[in-house]
Design a protein around this motif. Structure first.
Motif, mmCIF file in Angstrom:
data_model
loop_
_atom_site.group_PDB
_atom_site.id
_atom_site.type_symbol
_atom_site.label_atom_id
_atom_site.label_comp_id
_atom_site.label_asym_id
_atom_site.label_seq_id
_atom_site.Cartn_x
_atom_site.Cartn_y
_atom_site.Cartn_z
ATOM 1 N N LYS A 1 14.006 9.911 8.151
ATOM 2 C CA LYS A 1 15.006 9.627 7.099
ATOM 3 C C LYS A 1 16.059 8.676 7.677
ATOM 4 C CE LYS A 1 12.985 12.484 4.313
ATOM 5 N NZ LYS A 1 11.940 12.922 5.221
ATOM 6 N N LEU B 1 1.559 10.476 0.380
ATOM 7 C CA LEU B 1 2.567 11.502 0.120
ATOM 8 C C LEU B 1 3.003 12.189 1.408
ATOM 9 C CD1 LEU B 1 1.074 13.093 -3.133
ATOM 10 C CD2 LEU B 1 2.974 11.474 -2.943
ATOM 11 N N ILE B 2 2.035 12.482 2.277
ATOM 12 C CA ILE B 2 2.372 13.115 3.552
ATOM 13 C C ILE B 2 3.210 12.175 4.403
ATOM 14 C CG2 ILE B 2 1.418 14.033 5.700
ATOM 15 C CD1 ILE B 2 -0.951 15.060 4.114
ATOM 16 N N ARG C 1 5.210 9.829 3.395
ATOM 17 C CA ARG C 1 6.579 9.749 2.859
ATOM 18 C C ARG C 1 7.377 11.002 3.195
ATOM 19 N NH1 ARG C 1 7.527 7.677 -3.173
ATOM 20 N NH2 ARG C 1 6.682 5.842 -2.084
ATOM 21 N N PHE C 2 6.714 12.143 3.231
ATOM 22 C CA PHE C 2 7.410 13.392 3.521
ATOM 23 C C PHE C 2 7.833 13.460 4.986
ATOM 24 C CE2 PHE C 2 7.321 17.866 4.871
ATOM 25 C CZ PHE C 2 8.274 18.395 4.022
#
Length: 363
Positions: A359, A351-352, A354-355
């Motif tokens: 982008k 999760l980290i 992906r955050f």
């Protein structure tokens, strides 16, 4: 004047897109037939077993598919199918130990794994009493591993930044050599080092959680260095050069460009380092010892951890009556708890990652 259309060429009249190719269901059917034939032969010989049947059936399937494909499709297609079969076989072979391990731990530990086990300690539990849990071991594992991460991550990350960003100097080559040496250090040696260090400060016989954290940090640092170094090398040099062209200082380029671009990989590397040391038993047995009660202070007294808890419970064997397996049940439940903690850490890391991942595209 009307034109007369010429008839189509016989060679171009019909072109079958599936000519010379095995149907899609052929590999599955051949694999099922190979396993069935193997099972029948082994049963006739009196040596039937599921693992042996699957292995020999896969070998027979690979040979049969190679021969059939070579006859129908030709040499290139048969080689492609054979390589594909080897790839899938290797994948399944790698999954077998993992699935077997998970199945064994879950089936043996789920019976004792409950809220009581997670919220009670072994204080006042002795003999073959059907009581006690691993709360104190869970707390010790989380605190010791967290403090080891706090020690090792800054050291490992800064070392990796120096090795990648400041060139291959003589000092850099020396550091790389010692990092490679530290990677192969046995865990018991790290435990002895941490114990000797704290014995010089606090006196002989010292046992505390902080010493265990130092021992784990010695094991984590080379993993963090190597993982971070590889992630930083993947950052394109064009990003650095663009920042330098805008007059950004090197330290700010590293902070704002390089580390942000490689953040996802860096988090994954730290997670791998944590997973590498969270199950270590020998260094924690030497440095942190074991206790039956919860201890929240890393710098005062012994602390129990899940690996040491598993070792202690399993080494006690059956209860004094020689029948009750409560000690084994606690050991398997603690092993299941440790696996769940590692899985949760990996999920958090995903999760980290992906955050913080860069982008792409426009919004």
């Amino acid at each position: 004047m009307t034109s007369v259309e010429s008839p189509p060429s016989p060679s171009l009249a019909r072109v079958s897109l599936t000519a010379g190719k095995l149907p899609r269901y052929a590999p599955i059917a051949m694999f099922a037939a190979s396993v069935a034939v193997t099972a029948g032969l082994l049963a006739a010989a009196g040596s039937f077993g599921i693992p042996l049947t699957v292995v020999l059936g896969t070998v027979l399937y690979a040979v049969a598919l190679l021969i059939t494909s070579r006859i129908v499709e030709g040499g290139r297609a048969s080689k492609d199918r054979f390589a594909t079969t080897l790839m899938y076989s290797a994948f399944v072979l790698a999954l077998i130990p993992l699935i077997s391990l998970l199945w064994t731990v879950v089936s043996a530990g789920i019976g004792r794994f409950d809220l009581y086990f997670l919220t009670y300690t072994m204080r006042g539990v002795f003999g073959g009493m059907d009581a006690g849990g691993a709360y104190h071991a869970i707390i010790g594992t989380l605190e010791i591993t967290a403090f080891a991460t706090v020690i090792s991550v800054p050291i490992g990350l800064l070392t990796a930044i120096y090795l990648v960003e400041y060139g291959p100097t003589r000092l850099g080559r020396t550091i790389t050599f010692f990092v490679d040496v530290m990677t192969g250090i046995p865990s018991i040696v790290a435990g002895l080092f941490a114990y000797a260090l704290f014995a010089l400060i606090f006196g002989p016989g010292v046992r505390m959680g902080a010493a265990g954290s130092v021992a784990l940090a010695v094991l984590m640092i080379p993993v963090v260095v190597r993982a971070s170094e590889e992630m930083l090398k993947l950052v394109p040099n064009e990003l650095r050069e663009a920042a330098y062209a805008l007059g950004v200082p090197k330290w700010l380029t590293i902070m704002k460009v390089v580390l942000r671009t490689a953040a996802a990989g860096l988090v994954t590397g730290v997670t791998l380092a944590i997973a590498r040391v969270i199950g270590e038993t020998a260094p924690l047995l030497i440095t942190a010892g074991f206790a039956n009660s919860a201890n929240y202070d890393l710098f005062d007294g012994r602390m129990m951890t899940l690996p040491v808890y598993v070792f202690r419970q399993y080494s006690q064997g059956l209860a004094p009556n020689g029948i009750t397996t409560i000690n084994y049940d606690r050991a398997w439940a603690a092993a299941l708890t440790l696996i769940i903690i590692v899985m949760l850490l990996n999920l958090i890391a995903r999760l980290i990652s992906r955050f913080f991942a860069p982008k792409t595209g426009r919004r």
